[in-house]
Design a protein around this motif. Structure first.
Motif, short mmCIF file in Angstrom:
data_model
loop_
_atom_site.label_atom_id
_atom_site.label_comp_id
_atom_site.label_asym_id
_atom_site.label_seq_id
_atom_site.Cartn_x
_atom_site.Cartn_y
_atom_site.Cartn_z
N ARG A 113 -8.17 14.78 -5.19
CA ARG A 113 -7.76 13.89 -4.01
C ARG A 113 -8.01 12.41 -4.56
O ARG A 113 -8.70 12.00 -5.34
CB ARG A 113 -8.73 13.71 -2.76
CG ARG A 113 -9.10 15.24 -2.13
CD ARG A 113 -10.22 14.99 -1.00
NE ARG A 113 -10.06 16.17 -0.18
CZ ARG A 113 -9.15 16.39 0.76
NH1 ARG A 113 -8.23 15.70 1.08
NH2 ARG A 113 -9.15 17.59 1.50
N ILE A 114 -7.15 11.73 -4.12
CA ILE A 114 -6.52 10.13 -4.60
C ILE A 114 -6.96 9.36 -3.38
O ILE A 114 -6.50 9.42 -2.41
CB ILE A 114 -5.47 10.04 -4.96
CG1 ILE A 114 -5.08 11.09 -6.12
CG2 ILE A 114 -5.26 8.53 -5.72
CD1 ILE A 114 -5.73 11.08 -7.16
N GLU A 115 -7.84 8.29 -3.61
CA GLU A 115 -8.34 7.16 -2.55
C GLU A 115 -7.36 6.12 -3.24
O GLU A 115 -7.69 5.79 -4.27
CB GLU A 115 -9.37 6.92 -2.37
CG GLU A 115 -9.74 6.04 -1.58
CD GLU A 115 -11.54 5.84 -1.16
OE1 GLU A 115 -11.75 4.60 -0.99
OE2 GLU A 115 -12.20 6.45 -1.37
N VAL A 116 -6.55 5.27 -2.41
CA VAL A 116 -5.91 4.22 -2.79
C VAL A 116 -6.54 2.71 -1.92
O VAL A 116 -6.53 3.02 -0.93
CB VAL A 116 -4.31 4.39 -2.64
CG1 VAL A 116 -3.65 3.03 -3.19
CG2 VAL A 116 -3.76 5.49 -3.29
N ARG A 117 -7.01 1.86 -2.84
CA ARG A 117 -7.42 0.64 -2.03
C ARG A 117 -7.04 -0.50 -2.71
O ARG A 117 -6.79 -0.75 -4.09
CB ARG A 117 -8.87 0.84 -2.31
CG ARG A 117 -9.71 1.59 -1.35
CD ARG A 117 -11.20 1.21 -1.34
NE ARG A 117 -12.38 2.18 -1.36
CZ ARG A 117 -13.47 2.06 -1.17
NH1 ARG A 117 -14.03 0.80 -1.66
NH2 ARG A 117 -13.98 3.16 -1.14
N PRO A 118 -6.82 -1.55 -1.95
CA PRO A 118 -6.25 -2.74 -2.59
C PRO A 118 -7.53 -3.45 -3.23
O PRO A 118 -8.77 -3.32 -2.80
CB PRO A 118 -6.01 -3.54 -1.13
CG PRO A 118 -5.86 -2.52 -0.17
CD PRO A 118 -6.79 -1.63 -0.59
N ILE A 119 -7.18 -4.17 -4.26
CA ILE A 119 -8.48 -4.70 -4.99
C ILE A 119 -8.54 -6.31 -4.38
O ILE A 119 -7.39 -6.82 -3.92
CB ILE A 119 -7.87 -4.93 -6.47
CG1 ILE A 119 -7.97 -3.66 -7.03
CG2 ILE A 119 -8.79 -5.87 -7.33
CD1 ILE A 119 -7.73 -3.60 -8.46
N VAL A 120 -9.58 -6.74 -4.11
CA VAL A 120 -9.91 -7.90 -3.69
C VAL A 120 -9.43 -9.13 -4.82
O VAL A 120 -9.85 -8.94 -5.95
CB VAL A 120 -11.53 -8.40 -3.27
CG1 VAL A 120 -11.57 -9.58 -3.19
CG2 VAL A 120 -11.91 -7.44 -2.16
N ILE A 153 0.77 -1.21 -0.12
CA ILE A 153 -0.15 0.10 0.03
C ILE A 153 0.88 1.43 0.11
O ILE A 153 0.57 2.47 -0.55
CB ILE A 153 -1.08 0.17 1.22
CG1 ILE A 153 -2.00 1.34 0.90
CG2 ILE A 153 -0.24 -0.12 2.61
CD1 ILE A 153 -3.14 1.20 0.15
N ASP A 154 1.98 1.06 0.75
CA ASP A 154 2.77 2.35 0.41
C ASP A 154 3.41 2.49 -0.90
O ASP A 154 3.43 3.93 -0.99
CB ASP A 154 3.97 2.13 1.57
CG ASP A 154 3.50 2.05 3.20
OD1 ASP A 154 2.43 2.73 3.43
OD2 ASP A 154 4.02 1.29 3.89
N ASP A 155 3.92 1.67 -1.36
CA ASP A 155 4.25 1.65 -2.70
C ASP A 155 3.06 2.41 -3.50
O ASP A 155 3.46 3.22 -4.50
CB ASP A 155 4.75 0.54 -3.39
CG ASP A 155 5.39 0.52 -4.63
OD1 ASP A 155 6.01 1.66 -5.09
OD2 ASP A 155 5.33 -0.39 -5.30
N ALA A 156 1.87 1.67 -3.58
CA ALA A 156 0.72 2.37 -4.26
C ALA A 156 0.48 3.92 -3.91
O ALA A 156 0.37 4.52 -4.91
CB ALA A 156 -0.50 1.60 -4.03
#
Length: 116
Positions: free
Chosen positions: A108-115, A89-92
């Motif tokens: 604004r950017i929201e970063v989320r992991p993909i399931v 997540i830190d890299d993303a």
């Protein structure tokens, strides 16, 4: 791991104004840089203005109902999304933090992991 960058902001800063300000060139350079680095994968999509949207939700009779535009009257709307391939997540977030629209348009950017 795969992540998605969800780009939100005031869409009045995006259409027409982006090309006039040179922001579009910066965004294209951003795409090329991170694509070449293997961080942008499977593309993404820029969305049409929220005024072109339809919203489907529950109706009073328990059946789906369709309304024009976004459900809520918001200044910030989703403008697009980008798929990333990052170590964690830190890299993303580090990739997302370089998005040109953050400074130029107040995005604004929201970063989320993909399931998976």
């Amino acid at each position: 791991m795969r992540y998605v960058m969800i780009i939100t902001g005031d869409e009045s800063h995006w259409f027409g104004a982006a090309a006039a300000s040179g922001l579009l060139d910066e965004v294209n350079a951003w795409w090329q840089k991170w694509h070449d680095a293997g961080k942008v994968v499977r593309g993404g999509a820029e969305l049409q203005p929220s005024s072109t949207a339809k919203t489907v939700g529950p109706g009073v009779d328990g059946q789906p109902t369709v309304t024009d535009g976004p459900f809520l009257e918001l200044k910030e709307v989703v403008g697009g999304f980008i798929h990333l391939d990052a170590d964690d997540i830190d890299d993303a977030v580090a990739v997302a933090a370089t998005w040109p629209g953050i400074i130029a348009a107040g995005d604004r950017i929201e970063v989320r992991p993909i399931v998976e």
